[in-house]
Design a protein around this motif. Structure first.
Motif, PDB file in Angstrom:
ATOM      1  N   MET A   1       0.841  -1.184   0.000  1.00 21.70           N
ATOM      2  CA  MET A   1       0.000   0.000   0.000  1.00 21.70           C
ATOM      3  C   MET A   1       0.876   1.234   0.000  1.00 21.70           C
ATOM      4  O   MET A   1       1.788   1.350   0.822  1.00 21.70           O
ATOM      5  CB  MET A   1      -0.904   0.013   1.251  1.00 21.70           C
ATOM      6  CG  MET A   1      -1.739   1.253   1.374  1.00 21.70           C
ATOM      7  SD  MET A   1      -2.756   1.153   2.861  1.00 21.70           S
ATOM      8  CE  MET A   1      -3.545   2.741   2.773  1.00 21.70           C
ATOM      9  N   ASN A   2       0.637   2.166  -0.923  1.00 19.51           N
ATOM     10  CA  ASN A   2       1.443   3.381  -1.018  1.00 19.51           C
ATOM     11  C   ASN A   2       0.778   4.472  -0.202  1.00 19.51           C
ATOM     12  O   ASN A   2      -0.417   4.716  -0.296  1.00 19.51           O
ATOM     13  CB  ASN A   2       1.566   3.829  -2.474  1.00 19.51           C
ATOM     14  CG  ASN A   2       2.382   2.819  -3.311  1.00 19.51           C
ATOM     15  OD1 ASN A   2       3.287   2.181  -2.767  1.00 19.51           O
ATOM     16  ND2 ASN A   2       2.055   2.677  -4.589  1.00 19.51           N
ATOM     17  N   ILE A   3       1.552   5.143   0.644  1.00 17.64           N
ATOM     18  CA  ILE A   3       1.090   6.277   1.434  1.00 17.64           C
ATOM     19  C   ILE A   3       1.477   7.537   0.704  1.00 17.64           C
ATOM     20  O   ILE A   3       2.630   7.684   0.248  1.00 17.64           O
ATOM     21  CB  ILE A   3       1.697   6.264   2.838  1.00 17.64           C
ATOM     22  CG1 ILE A   3       1.386   4.920   3.546  1.00 17.64           C
ATOM     23  CG2 ILE A   3       1.174   7.420   3.667  1.00 17.64           C
ATOM     24  CD1 ILE A   3      -0.090   4.671   3.676  1.00 17.64           C
ATOM     25  N   ALA A   4       0.546   8.452   0.583  1.00 19.94           N
ATOM     26  CA  ALA A   4       0.829   9.688  -0.145  1.00 19.94           C
ATOM     27  C   ALA A   4       1.907  10.475   0.554  1.00 19.94           C
ATOM     28  O   ALA A   4       2.038  10.427   1.781  1.00 19.94           O
ATOM     29  CB  ALA A   4      -0.431  10.529  -0.276  1.00 19.94           C
ATOM     30  N   TRP A  20       7.317  12.483   4.667  1.00 26.29           N
ATOM     31  CA  TRP A  20       7.264  11.191   3.949  1.00 26.29           C
ATOM     32  C   TRP A  20       7.126  11.505   2.472  1.00 26.29           C
ATOM     33  O   TRP A  20       6.195  12.172   2.043  1.00 26.29           O
ATOM     34  CB  TRP A  20       6.073  10.388   4.459  1.00 26.29           C
ATOM     35  CG  TRP A  20       5.793   9.111   3.714  1.00 26.29           C
ATOM     36  CD1 TRP A  20       4.929   8.904   2.704  1.00 26.29           C
ATOM     37  CD2 TRP A  20       6.410   7.861   3.958  1.00 26.29           C
ATOM     38  NE1 TRP A  20       4.919   7.631   2.292  1.00 26.29           N
ATOM     39  CE2 TRP A  20       5.867   6.921   3.070  1.00 26.29           C
ATOM     40  CE3 TRP A  20       7.400   7.424   4.865  1.00 26.29           C
ATOM     41  CZ2 TRP A  20       6.249   5.587   3.023  1.00 26.29           C
ATOM     42  CZ3 TRP A  20       7.756   6.093   4.824  1.00 26.29           C
ATOM     43  CH2 TRP A  20       7.194   5.182   3.915  1.00 26.29           C
ATOM     44  N   GLY A  22       6.530   9.506   0.045  1.00 24.55           N
ATOM     45  CA  GLY A  22       5.731   8.518  -0.673  1.00 24.55           C
ATOM     46  C   GLY A  22       6.399   7.176  -0.712  1.00 24.55           C
ATOM     47  O   GLY A  22       5.735   6.176  -1.031  1.00 24.55           O
ATOM     48  N   ALA A  23       7.690   7.128  -0.389  1.00 22.54           N
ATOM     49  CA  ALA A  23       8.408   5.859  -0.408  1.00 22.54           C
ATOM     50  C   ALA A  23       9.197   5.637   0.860  1.00 22.54           C
ATOM     51  O   ALA A  23       9.129   4.572   1.467  1.00 22.54           O
ATOM     52  CB  ALA A  23       9.348   5.805  -1.631  1.00 22.54           C
ATOM     53  N   SER A  82      -3.556  14.352  -5.674  1.00 27.77           N
ATOM     54  CA  SER A  82      -2.851  13.523  -4.682  1.00 27.77           C
ATOM     55  C   SER A  82      -2.921  14.173  -3.306  1.00 27.77           C
ATOM     56  O   SER A  82      -3.093  13.525  -2.284  1.00 27.77           O
ATOM     57  CB  SER A  82      -1.396  13.321  -5.115  1.00 27.77           C
ATOM     58  OG  SER A  82      -1.353  12.638  -6.346  1.00 27.77           O
ATOM     59  N   LYS A  86      -4.541  12.749   0.072  1.00 30.87           N
ATOM     60  CA  LYS A  86      -3.758  12.631   1.299  1.00 30.87           C
ATOM     61  C   LYS A  86      -4.527  13.158   2.514  1.00 30.87           C
ATOM     62  O   LYS A  86      -4.539  12.550   3.584  1.00 30.87           O
ATOM     63  CB  LYS A  86      -2.451  13.402   1.106  1.00 30.87           C
ATOM     64  CG  LYS A  86      -1.608  13.518   2.382  1.00 30.87           C
ATOM     65  CD  LYS A  86      -0.480  14.490   2.182  1.00 30.87           C
ATOM     66  CE  LYS A  86      -1.056  15.897   2.041  1.00 30.87           C
ATOM     67  NZ  LYS A  86       0.022  16.914   1.940  1.00 30.87           N
TER      68      LYS A  86
END
Length: 264
Positions: A1-4, A20, A22-23, A82, A86
């Motif tokens: 799951m990718n977090i913005a 953060w 995104g990665a 995006s 978020k």
């Protein structure tokens, strides 16, 4: 799951925000704003929550500062869509944290014991104690001296005269007994015996002078014993036995006369 990408609470320091991208976490930090205080109802329901540990999702509950510039080496956040996504995710996470915190605070408040009321002692009323009553002293009577008894003076002359008269009467009764035995008159014997007992009583009633206070009663006791022997002889109606008993009584009468004559 990718977090913005965005600013999230620093997992290593709760007083900071960390960016953060995104990665991965970057080396950009910012101070965290204080969380809003949510009032808790006094009677919140007790809810048992056993959350399962999900993968860490940094909540965006703070007003995010501007994204790091290119000079700081940070990547610029993605497009407006995006960013909107978020904030929606961050708001949902923040709401969940607030609910969990409210429940935890309610559980903590419910576990606190209210102090037990302390019973107050009733007021002590002052009482007026009356003064003790002192009884008056009882006067002690003075000792009364008893006068010594005055000795009674017995007229010895009068005693000798009365005793002699009663003894003379007894001798006359004894003479009648002898005559009655000679005439064989049994009933007269009984009458003579009663007169002898009467004369003995008269002698016993006399006031005795001191000097014969012991010998006089002893002589009367002996005289009474002789009269008892005479009564037994009269009951037998045997003439010789009666005459012998008469002589015994006559002897004791003269002995008693001798004691009376010694009175002074």
């Amino acid at each position: 799951m990718n977090i913005a990408a965005g600013w999230y609470p620093n997992p290593d320091d709760s007083t900071q925000l960390r960016y953060w991208d995104g990665a991965v976490w970057t080396m950009h930090f910012a101070p965290a704003a204080p969380a809003a205080t949510v009032p808790i109802a006094a009677t919140a329901p007790t809810v048992a929550i056993e959350p399962s540990p999900p993968a860490y999702v940094p909540p965006a509950i703070y007003a995010a500062p501007a994204a790091p510039t290119a000079a700081q080496g940070a990547s610029t956040p993605a497009s407006g869509s995006s960013t909107k996504k978020k904030w929606l995710i961050g708001g949902a996470i923040a709401a969940g944290v607030i609910v969990v915190g409210s429940i935890g605070a309610a559980l903590g408040g419910a576990g606190r014991d209210e102090p037990a009321p302390v019973a107050s002692a009733p007021p002590i009323e002052a009482t007026n104690t009356p003064d003790p009553v002192v009884a008056p002293e009882t006067p002690i009577p003075a000792p009364v001296s008893t006068p010594a008894p005055v000795p009674v003076v017995i007229d010895a002359v009068g005693f000798r005269a009365q005793a002699g008269s009663h003894l003379d009467d007894m001798n006359k009764d004894l003479d009648d007994l002898v005559t009655t035995v000679a005439e064989d008159g049994f009933f007269r014997l009984l009458s003579n015996s009663a007169e002898l007992s009467f004369n003995l009583g008269q002698l016993q009633a006399l006031d005795v002078p001191t000097n014969v206070g012991v010998t006089w009663p002893d002589s009367l006791t002996a005289l009474e014993g002789a009269l008892d022997i005479l009564d037994d002889a009269i009951t037998s109606q045997d003439g010789p036995t009666i005459l012998a008993a008469v002589d015994t009584v006559r002897t004791q009468v003269e002995a008693t006369r001798g004691v009376a004559g010694s009175a002074q």
